[in-house]
Scaffold this motif. Structure first.
Motif: not given
Length: 292
Positions: A130-159
């Motif tokens: 994840l750190d590598r992916a975020l570093a790449e996104i940060y690099r690609s964004l212009r100053p003041g740019g927005l990152l908006l995302f969703s992902t699944f958290g650890p409670a997913s598929l708990a059963e």
């Protein structure tokens, strides 16, 4: 080589989603719901982007909506699975304002500071670093740019995870990141003003096998290094299904999915993305709510 049993198999991810591409939109009801709610978060953010990067764009459903919302912005669709992008190419209404890139989010083939918005619906859970992916996104964004995302958290598929745990020690269910860990990673990458929130969905299936078949059809099967390499025996599968029903069965079998939503900004004055993060305490805002 890492001995982490939850290390992602990129070749397996690509293969699974290529296989799922043709029927993905018909099955991905939850994924579309999360994506729609992620898009809704743009209603309160004023933006006039010229270029948008859609990471893990899949069949392009949300890319098309981003292009419609921010006409005449150009949308760069990036996905690890070529056949997902091939499905996306059939959405011709905004073809003249889109680019298709078959690439890994951890190694973006785009220039520095070239997009104003990076958008990603349910892709982060598939990255190995994840750190590598975020570093790449940060690099690609212009100053003041927005990152908006969703992902699944650890409670997913708990059963499903709990039901397998009593059968053997192999990894049968993908691991998911806690929102606090994602928030910390955003700060390390250099993003500012991160906001995170969660929402819980509970889907009900006729039996555990129906859930596993749906995950496979969506390309969301087990791709961890610690998975069993040979076929799971019928007895173990039967034992797991019986445990699932014993522990969670009533009127159908529940499957929990924890959706994590987040956004953060590239600062107006960006530090070099290769620099170490600055020390100190960085405030994060966390929210949670339940859904069905």
């Amino acid at each position: 080589m890492s001995d982490d049993p939850y290390r992602r198999d990129k070749a397996g991810i690509r293969r699974n989603f290529n296989h799922a591409a043709g029927g993905y939109d018909e099955l991905a009801v939850l994924q579309q719901t999360v994506g729609d709610r992620l898009l809704d978060r743009l209603d309160v953010i004023r933006l006039e982007p010229a270029r948008i990067l859609d990471l893990g764009s899949g069949t392009g459903r949300l890319s098309a909506r981003l292009a419609q919302r921010y006409d005449p912005a150009r949308v760069i669709q990036l996905d690890l699975a070529f056949k997902m992008l091939k499905q996306s190419s059939r959405r011709r209404k905004f073809a003249d304002r889109s680019s298709l890139l078959c690439a890994d989010a951890e190694n973006l083939p785009i220039a520095d500071a070239c997009v104003e918005v990076a958008f990603s619906n349910l892709m982060f859970q598939w990255v190995s670093r994840l750190d590598r992916a975020l570093a790449e996104i940060y690099r690609s964004l212009r100053p003041g740019g927005l990152l908006l995302f969703s992902t699944f958290g650890p409670a997913s598929l708990a059963e499903l995870r709990a039901s397998w745990s009593g059968v053997d020690d192999h990894v049968h269910v993908n691991a998911f990141m806690d929102m606090h860990d994602v928030g910390d990673a955003l700060v390390r990458a250099g993003f500012v003003d991160p906001v995170m929130e969660t929402e819980t969905f509970t889907l009900v299936y006729d039996d555990g096998l129906a859930l596993m078949r749906e995950l496979k059809a969506l390309g969301a099967g087990n791709v961890n290094a610690g998975r069993r390499r040979s076929l799971t025996g019928k007895r173990k599968l039967r034992d797991m299904l019986a445990e699932y029903k014993r522990r969670f069965g009533n009127d159908g079998l529940p499957a929990t999915f924890e959706a994590v939503y987040g956004h953060a900004w590239a600062p107006e004055v960006k530090r070099d993305w290769r620099d170490a993060p600055e020390p100190g305490v960085h405030p994060l805002t966390f929210r949670s709510r339940a859904g069905t």
